[in-house]
Design a protein around this motif. Structure first.
Motif, PDB file in Angstrom:
ATOM      1  N   LYS A   1     -18.156   4.889  -8.720  1.00 27.15           N
ATOM      2  CA  LYS A   1     -16.957   5.425  -8.059  1.00 27.15           C
ATOM      3  C   LYS A   1     -15.757   5.443  -8.999  1.00 27.15           C
ATOM      4  O   LYS A   1     -15.354   4.423  -9.543  1.00 27.15           O
ATOM      5  CB  LYS A   1     -16.652   4.582  -6.817  1.00 27.15           C
TER       6      LYS A   1
ATOM      7  N   GLN B   1      -0.893  -2.169  -6.403  1.00 29.84           N
ATOM      8  CA  GLN B   1      -0.809  -2.408  -4.958  1.00 29.84           C
ATOM      9  C   GLN B   1      -1.368  -3.794  -4.677  1.00 29.84           C
ATOM     10  O   GLN B   1      -2.451  -4.147  -5.154  1.00 29.84           O
ATOM     11  CB  GLN B   1      -1.639  -1.390  -4.193  1.00 29.84           C
TER      12      GLN B   1
ATOM     13  N   ARG C   1      -5.535  -0.086   0.385  1.00 34.15           N
ATOM     14  CA  ARG C   1      -6.454   0.065   1.514  1.00 34.15           C
ATOM     15  C   ARG C   1      -7.494   1.142   1.327  1.00 34.15           C
ATOM     16  O   ARG C   1      -7.224   2.202   0.769  1.00 34.15           O
ATOM     17  CB  ARG C   1      -5.649   0.365   2.779  1.00 34.15           C
TER      18      ARG C   1
ATOM     19  N   LEU D   1      -1.420   6.673  -5.477  1.00 36.31           N
ATOM     20  CA  LEU D   1      -0.308   7.431  -4.901  1.00 36.31           C
ATOM     21  C   LEU D   1      -0.657   8.001  -3.531  1.00 36.31           C
ATOM     22  O   LEU D   1      -1.830   8.166  -3.194  1.00 36.31           O
ATOM     23  CB  LEU D   1       0.169   8.535  -5.843  1.00 36.31           C
TER      24      LEU D   1
ATOM     25  N   TYR E   1     -12.614  -5.286 -13.545  1.00 32.00           N
ATOM     26  CA  TYR E   1     -13.130  -5.199 -12.176  1.00 32.00           C
ATOM     27  C   TYR E   1     -13.692  -6.538 -11.724  1.00 32.00           C
ATOM     28  O   TYR E   1     -14.337  -7.233 -12.497  1.00 32.00           O
ATOM     29  CB  TYR E   1     -14.232  -4.143 -12.082  1.00 32.00           C
TER      30      TYR E   1
ATOM     31  N   GLY F   1      -3.787   9.542   0.640  1.00 31.07           N
ATOM     32  CA  GLY F   1      -3.732   8.457  -0.352  1.00 31.07           C
ATOM     33  C   GLY F   1      -4.839   8.642  -1.374  1.00 31.07           C
ATOM     34  O   GLY F   1      -6.006   8.771  -1.015  1.00 31.07           O
TER      35      GLY F   1
ATOM     36  N   GLY G   1      -1.935  -4.800  -1.564  1.00 30.35           N
ATOM     37  CA  GLY G   1      -2.828  -4.668  -0.417  1.00 30.35           C
ATOM     38  C   GLY G   1      -3.345  -3.248  -0.290  1.00 30.35           C
ATOM     39  O   GLY G   1      -3.243  -2.647   0.782  1.00 30.35           O
TER      40      GLY G   1
ATOM     41  N   SER H   1       0.863  -1.184   0.000  1.00 34.46           N
ATOM     42  CA  SER H   1       0.000   0.000   0.000  1.00 34.46           C
ATOM     43  C   SER H   1       0.901   1.237   0.000  1.00 34.46           C
ATOM     44  O   SER H   1       1.825   1.333   0.814  1.00 34.46           O
ATOM     45  CB  SER H   1      -0.878  -0.019   1.248  1.00 34.46           C
ATOM     46  N   THR H   2       0.623   2.186  -0.885  1.00 32.74           N
ATOM     47  CA  THR H   2       1.451   3.408  -0.929  1.00 32.74           C
ATOM     48  C   THR H   2       1.276   4.190   0.374  1.00 32.74           C
ATOM     49  O   THR H   2       2.201   4.871   0.815  1.00 32.74           O
ATOM     50  CB  THR H   2       1.100   4.297  -2.137  1.00 32.74           C
TER      51      THR H   2
ATOM     52  N   LEU I   1      -7.953   8.283   1.015  1.00 29.26           N
ATOM     53  CA  LEU I   1      -7.747   7.808   2.385  1.00 29.26           C
ATOM     54  C   LEU I   1      -6.721   8.706   3.056  1.00 29.26           C
ATOM     55  O   LEU I   1      -5.554   8.711   2.670  1.00 29.26           O
ATOM     56  CB  LEU I   1      -7.241   6.361   2.351  1.00 29.26           C
TER      57      LEU I   1
ATOM     58  N   GLY J   1     -10.689  -2.869   1.575  1.00 28.28           N
ATOM     59  CA  GLY J   1      -9.615  -2.985   0.601  1.00 28.28           C
ATOM     60  C   GLY J   1      -9.825  -2.045  -0.574  1.00 28.28           C
ATOM     61  O   GLY J   1     -10.909  -1.467  -0.734  1.00 28.28           O
TER      62      GLY J   1
ATOM     63  N   ASN K   1      -9.069   5.546 -10.622  1.00 24.02           N
ATOM     64  CA  ASN K   1      -9.153   4.536 -11.679  1.00 24.02           C
ATOM     65  C   ASN K   1      -8.940   5.225 -13.022  1.00 24.02           C
ATOM     66  O   ASN K   1      -9.848   5.864 -13.531  1.00 24.02           O
ATOM     67  CB  ASN K   1     -10.516   3.844 -11.647  1.00 24.02           C
TER      68      ASN K   1
HETATM   69  C1  BT5 Z   1     -11.716   4.774  -0.183  1.00 27.47           C
HETATM   70  O1  BT5 Z   1     -12.122   3.949   0.818  1.00 27.47           O
HETATM   71  O2  BT5 Z   1     -12.403   5.173  -1.088  1.00 27.47           O
HETATM   72  C2  BT5 Z   1     -10.252   5.159  -0.100  1.00 27.47           C
HETATM   73  C3  BT5 Z   1      -9.432   4.498  -1.171  1.00 27.47           C
HETATM   74  C4  BT5 Z   1      -8.015   4.997  -1.162  1.00 27.47           C
HETATM   75  C5  BT5 Z   1      -7.124   4.220  -2.084  1.00 27.47           C
HETATM   76  C6  BT5 Z   1      -5.751   4.821  -2.201  1.00 27.47           C
HETATM   77  S1  BT5 Z   1      -4.796   4.112  -3.454  1.00 27.47           S
HETATM   78  C7  BT5 Z   1      -3.378   4.882  -2.910  1.00 27.47           C
HETATM   79  C8  BT5 Z   1      -3.418   4.835  -1.382  1.00 27.47           C
HETATM   80  N1  BT5 Z   1      -2.827   3.610  -0.872  1.00 27.47           N
HETATM   81  C9  BT5 Z   1      -3.737   2.837  -0.265  1.00 27.47           C
HETATM   82  O3  BT5 Z   1      -3.494   1.728   0.237  1.00 27.47           O
HETATM   83  N2  BT5 Z   1      -4.944   3.445  -0.305  1.00 27.47           N
HETATM   84  C10 BT5 Z   1      -4.885   4.739  -0.948  1.00 27.47           C
HETATM   85  P1  BT5 Z   1     -13.633   3.530   1.078  1.00 27.47           P
HETATM   86  O4  BT5 Z   1     -14.499   4.754   1.036  1.00 27.47           O
HETATM   87  O5  BT5 Z   1     -13.581   2.732   2.306  1.00 27.47           O
HETATM   88  O6  BT5 Z   1     -14.003   2.637  -0.162  1.00 27.47           O
HETATM   89  C11 BT5 Z   1     -13.563   1.305  -0.263  1.00 27.47           C
HETATM   90  C12 BT5 Z   1     -14.608   0.527  -1.041  1.00 27.47           C
HETATM   91  O7  BT5 Z   1     -14.619   0.963  -2.416  1.00 27.47           O
HETATM   92  C13 BT5 Z   1     -14.331  -0.963  -1.103  1.00 27.47           C
HETATM   93  O8  BT5 Z   1     -14.893  -1.627  -0.010  1.00 27.47           O
HETATM   94  C14 BT5 Z   1     -14.983  -1.356  -2.421  1.00 27.47           C
HETATM   95  O9  BT5 Z   1     -16.371  -1.549  -2.254  1.00 27.47           O
HETATM   96  C15 BT5 Z   1     -14.809  -0.129  -3.283  1.00 27.47           C
HETATM   97  N3  BT5 Z   1     -13.617  -0.243  -4.160  1.00 27.47           N
HETATM   98  C16 BT5 Z   1     -12.475  -0.947  -3.961  1.00 27.47           C
HETATM   99  N4  BT5 Z   1     -11.604  -0.748  -4.958  1.00 27.47           N
HETATM  100  C17 BT5 Z   1     -12.204   0.095  -5.828  1.00 27.47           C
HETATM  101  C18 BT5 Z   1     -11.809   0.687  -7.046  1.00 27.47           C
HETATM  102  N5  BT5 Z   1     -10.612   0.486  -7.603  1.00 27.47           N
HETATM  103  N6  BT5 Z   1     -12.699   1.517  -7.655  1.00 27.47           N
HETATM  104  C19 BT5 Z   1     -13.916   1.782  -7.123  1.00 27.47           C
HETATM  105  N7  BT5 Z   1     -14.336   1.250  -5.969  1.00 27.47           N
HETATM  106  C20 BT5 Z   1     -13.493   0.427  -5.315  1.00 27.47           C
END
Ligand code: BT5
Length: 331
Positions: free
Chosen positions: A184, A115, A119, A135, A217, A205, A117, A91-92, A189, A125, A209
């Motif tokens: 989305k 990545q 987050r 990033l 997906y 973070g 893992g 994870s970045t 994060l 995830g 996409n």
């Molecule tokens: C977020 O969490 O939306 C924050 C995502 C942040 C990701 C970045 S990538 C760079 C940095 N390094 C990391 O490890 N993380 C940050 P949340 O609101 O909790 O949304 C997560 C939910 O979105 C998941 O449970 C899925 O349902 C959905 N999801 C997962 N991957 C997705 C994707 N690539 N595109 C759209 N939805 C996704």
């Protein structure tokens, strides 16, 4: 702007041979160093022909977010002055956190092609295949810990601005989602480390996409996620995308550091689709429904509950239950 990266020189003269001597002059590195860089680019998937007589010729490019390419022409004060690149990382955010603890400077950016893992919030995830923009930025603003949520707003605003500049209409779903047509496109994060009520550092973070195809997906996301490639029906230039994103973040960071929080919140509010809607908010295993009136200056969502009271929620997941309510009654 200084000397050009070897890759940029080759890209500008794509299809032609560029002599080693010319490359050395344009990039300011020795001919042995050039040979090393060519090998590194080949390993990264670029196809480069080499001829002892004629020099080097770029045959095909790989879609990579190489720091030297991003840096070339990057006009930022702070954000991205140092770029740390991984082909694959857990994870970045984790990586950035580790670096920040070791003292990495304000504006350091960690970027990865993939990545393993990735987050999301609350232990969820984040699906992070090759082709996306994953990033994390380390920021060290001298602000109160209570003002930290505005940094997340800065990041959301930056993503929205960049996406809009590509001609894609995006909106914000409180607190941190960037949606296109209800799906989305990006998530953010933010993690904070504070000391004596002041921010020590923030890790922002961003998961955007970019070039993720619809069929990549996993089934549980395919209905809810989109990408720039899907929306534009063609891949985007990720290097340019990251450069613009860093520039927007830099701009917002400047505003944040000047303490102009109202401007940050106002920009965020104007892009937010949650306000004015009747929503259900899932928070700590409970579901509350109400009318989303606004956000307060800490980024909390103000909900007018059925009992007529207005309550602020700092975190949670919202689902819209009704279309926008035009007239918002008074309390
Ligand atoms: C977020 O969490 O939306 C924050 C995502 C942040 C990701 C970045 S990538 C760079 C940095 N390094 C990391 O490890 N993380 C940050 P949340 O609101 O909790 O949304 C997560 C939910 O979105 C998941 O449970 C899925 O349902 C959905 N999801 C997962 N991957 C997705 C994707 N690539 N595109 C759209 N939805 C996704």
């Amino acid at each position: 702007m200084g000397k050009m990266p070897v890759l940029t020189v080759l890209k500008q003269r794509r299809g032609e041979f560029v002599s080693g001597q010319e490359l050395a002059r344009a990039s300011g590195v020795s001919r042995t160093a050039i040979w090393k860089q060519i090998n590194r680019l080949r390993e990264a998937g670029f196809s480069i022909e080499a001829s002892t007589k004629r020099g080097y010729r770029l045959v095909s490019v790989a879609d990579r977010l190489l720091p030297e390419e991003i840096s070339w022409g990057l006009k930022t004060q702070v954000v991205g002055k140092r770029l740390i690149y991984f082909d694959e990382v857990g994870s970045t955010n984790e990586e950035a956190k580790r670096l920040a603890t070791e003292g990495a400077g304000d504006g350091t950016v960690v970027v990865a092609e993939r990545q393993a893992g990735g987050r999301g919030r609350q232990g969820r995830g984040w699906f992070s295949p090759a082709g996306g923009v994953w990033l994390s930025v380390i920021l060290r603003p001298e602000i109160a810990a209570t003002d930290a949520p505005k940094a997340m707003m800065v990041a959301v605003n930056a993503v929205v601005a960049v996406v809009k500049s590509l001609g894609v209409e995006a909106s914000i779903k409180w607190p941190n989602d960037v949606l296109v047509g209800g799906r989305k496109l990006a998530g953010i994060l933010t993690e904070m480390s504070s000391h004596a009520e002041l921010v020590d550092h923030l890790i922002i973070g961003i998961g955007l996409n970019a070039n993720v195809a619809a069929d990549e997906y996993p089934p549980e996301l395919s209905e809810f996620a989109t990408s720039l490639q899907i929306e534009k029906e063609e891949p985007v230039d990720r290097v340019e995308l990251v450069r613009c994103l860093l520039a927007e973040l830099d701009r917002g960071y400047e505003v944040l550091k000047l303490g102009k929080f109202d401007a940050v919140v106002e920009e965020w509010r104007s892009g937010c689709e949650t306000i004015g809607q009747t929503v259900e908010l899932a928070c700590h295993g409970r579901i509350v429904s109400g009318l989303a009136l606004d956000v307060d200056d800490r980024g909390s969502l103000l909900l007018r509950l059925k009992n007529g009271f207005t309550k602020a929620f700092a975190a949670g997941d919202v689902t819209v239950v009704k279309k926008p309510v035009k007239a918002i009654g008074k309390n």
